[in-house]
Design an enzyme around this catalytic site. Structure first.
Site, PDB file in Angstrom:
ATOM      1  N   THR A  38       0.828  -1.217   0.000  1.00  0.00           N
ATOM      2  CA  THR A  38       0.000   0.000   0.000  1.00  0.00           C
ATOM      3  C   THR A  38       0.855   1.257   0.000  1.00  0.00           C
ATOM      4  O   THR A  38       0.442   2.287  -0.527  1.00  0.00           O
ATOM      5  CB  THR A  38      -0.936  -0.031   1.227  1.00  0.00           C
ATOM      6  OG1 THR A  38      -1.853  -1.098   1.047  1.00  0.00           O
ATOM      7  CG2 THR A  38      -1.703   1.259   1.399  1.00  0.00           C
ATOM      8  N   SER A  41       1.333  -7.644  -0.890  1.00  0.00           N
ATOM      9  CA  SER A  41       2.020  -8.650  -0.065  1.00  0.00           C
ATOM     10  C   SER A  41       1.138  -9.827   0.312  1.00  0.00           C
ATOM     11  O   SER A  41       1.646 -10.829   0.817  1.00  0.00           O
ATOM     12  CB  SER A  41       2.629  -8.008   1.176  1.00  0.00           C
ATOM     13  OG  SER A  41       1.674  -7.804   2.188  1.00  0.00           O
ATOM     14  N   THR A  89       1.613  -4.264   4.391  1.00  0.00           N
ATOM     15  CA  THR A  89       1.436  -4.600   5.817  1.00  0.00           C
ATOM     16  C   THR A  89       0.848  -6.005   6.014  1.00  0.00           C
ATOM     17  O   THR A  89       0.969  -6.582   7.081  1.00  0.00           O
ATOM     18  CB  THR A  89       0.476  -3.610   6.519  1.00  0.00           C
ATOM     19  OG1 THR A  89      -0.825  -3.711   5.926  1.00  0.00           O
ATOM     20  CG2 THR A  89       0.975  -2.189   6.461  1.00  0.00           C
ATOM     21  N   ASP A  90       0.198  -6.543   4.961  1.00  0.00           N
ATOM     22  CA  ASP A  90      -0.620  -7.737   5.177  1.00  0.00           C
ATOM     23  C   ASP A  90       0.168  -8.983   5.556  1.00  0.00           C
ATOM     24  O   ASP A  90      -0.330  -9.827   6.309  1.00  0.00           O
ATOM     25  CB  ASP A  90      -1.492  -8.007   3.947  1.00  0.00           C
ATOM     26  CG  ASP A  90      -2.690  -7.051   3.892  1.00  0.00           C
ATOM     27  OD1 ASP A  90      -2.983  -6.403   4.924  1.00  0.00           O
ATOM     28  OD2 ASP A  90      -3.334  -6.952   2.836  1.00  0.00           O
TER      29      ASP A  90
HETATM   30  C1  SIN Z   1      -0.219  -5.241   0.954  1.00  0.00           C
HETATM   31  O1  SIN Z   1      -0.037  -5.879   1.983  1.00  0.00           O
HETATM   32  O2  SIN Z   1       0.568  -5.277  -0.007  1.00  0.00           O
HETATM   33  C2  SIN Z   1      -1.456  -4.416   0.777  1.00  0.00           C
HETATM   34  C3  SIN Z   1      -2.000  -3.910   2.050  1.00  0.00           C
HETATM   35  C4  SIN Z   1      -1.068  -3.012   2.815  1.00  0.00           C
HETATM   36  O3  SIN Z   1       0.080  -2.770   2.473  1.00  0.00           O
HETATM   37  O4  SIN Z   1      -1.540  -2.487   3.851  1.00  0.00           O
END
Ligand code: SIN
Length: 340
Positions: free
Chosen positions: A20, A66, A99-100
């Site tokens: 993100t 991710s 973050t995922d």
């Molecule tokens: C991801 O994990 O690539 C998308 C969501 C995020 O980064 O919060």
């Protein structure tokens, strides 16, 4: 005591992998309908005027959401880190990431590299186009941590808090301060470029720095064997480990199907302090007898399984089932039969 960011001529390397933090949406008020992994590392750096003039190099290693991360990302990431950490002119490394699955990548890098320099994962909960974009500040904070003398290990920086890889969990689906560390909290705060250490840095071995004595030689030798396995094993043939959550009305067919499909390991996320539905308990026993490795975790949002009574299941490493799954993959990679 807070410490100011140092003046250093050493480089910070920024390795971009997507997420993100590199996401874009059609409108500045769209915080959910965006596409992750759109902007390059150079664009992310250019969006932070305070980074101008600092000795920064960028590498665009991947560009993915991710949720789709796995060995095909981890293997080249580890190989890149091994090369770059050995450079005397590199003070520390920042990795931009979604973050995922940050928990998984951070746990893997800490176990496999235990770096003597800081390897700082940086992320965001809002896309770069958002009115609430948190990526630029998080990136600036991550660079400050990567330039901090004495910092080491794999760290995650989000919303002004610096977390250790194995202690951290994503606990919120939407809030900007989505991560927490249990039980002791973050290792440091970074506020307006000022570092406030709260606890010791994670242990750091010889990868990219002098061993500081915190890692026993036997542990270091095992780590190097694991590193070798991570670099050599074809990403399509890493050990297959499923993560299965106990819940009301559990159907054991799921576990039996995983065993029949050839999974070598199962992480069982139990209710509360790791209790398992009777159907799951019985199926886990069958799986274990068939040679499948089991690890126990809790499905609770924080806390670890403590003091099992009369249970023979090994508790997984790390603060939750995401880390426990990665550690079991690595255990099997280390101990399992060699694979082409
Ligand atoms: C991801 O994990 O690539 C998308 C969501 C995020 O980064 O919060």
């Amino acid at each position: 005591m807070p410490s100011p960011a140092p003046e250093s001529s050493q480089q910070v390397l920024i390795i971009a992998t997507g997420g993100t933090i590199a996401g874009t949406a059609a409108s500045a008020t769209d915080n959910v309908g965006y596409s992750a992994a759109q902007l390059t590392a150079d664009v992310l750096v250019a969006a932070v005027p305070a980074l101008a003039g600092l000795p920064i190099q960028t590498v665009q290693l991947a560009q993915l959401d991710s949720k789709d991360a796995g060995p095909a990302l981890w293997q080249p990431l580890v190989a890149t880190l091994v090369r770059q950490l050995s450079r005397a002119d590199v003070a520390g490394i920042v990795i931009t990431h979604g973050t995922d699955t940050l928990e998984e990548t951070a746990a893997l890098l800490q176990r496999v590299l235990a770096p003597g320099k800081p390897v700082v994962l940086s992320a965001a909960m809002r896309p770069a186009t958002s009115l609430q974009a948190d990526g630029p500040q998080n990136l600036l904070d991550a660079v400050a941590v990567a330039r901090t003398p004495g910092a080491r290990g794999v760290l995650v920086v989000l919303a002004g808090r610096v977390h250790a890889a194995d202690a951290m969990r994503k606990q919120d689906a939407y809030r900007l301060d989505a991560f927490d560390s249990a039980p002791a909290g973050p290792v440091a705060l970074v506020e307006e470029g000022l570092m406030t250490p709260l606890r010791p840095w994670p242990e750091g071995g010889s990868a990219g720095g002098s061993p500081d004595g915190s890692v026993a030689p036997a542990t270091e030798s095992k780590r190097l064997t694991l590193l070798n396995a991570v670099l050599r094993r074809d990403p399509a043939h890493w050990p297959r480990v499923a993560w299965i959550t106990s819940h009301a009305g559990f159907d054991a067919a799921l576990v039996d199907a995983a065993v029949a499909a050839g999974f070598q390991g199962l992480v069982l996320a139990g209710t509360g302090n790791g209790s398992l539905h009777a159907e799951l308990e019985a199926a886990a026993e069958r799986a274990q007898q068939a040679g499948v490795a089991l690890r126990l975790a809790t499905r609770c949002a924080s806390g670890r399984v403590v003091g099992q009574v009369g249970r023979r299941l090994e508790v997984g490493r790390g603060s939750g089932p995401a880390q426990a799954r990665v550690h079991l993959v690595l255990d099997l990679l280390l101990d399992g039969p060699p694979h082409p």
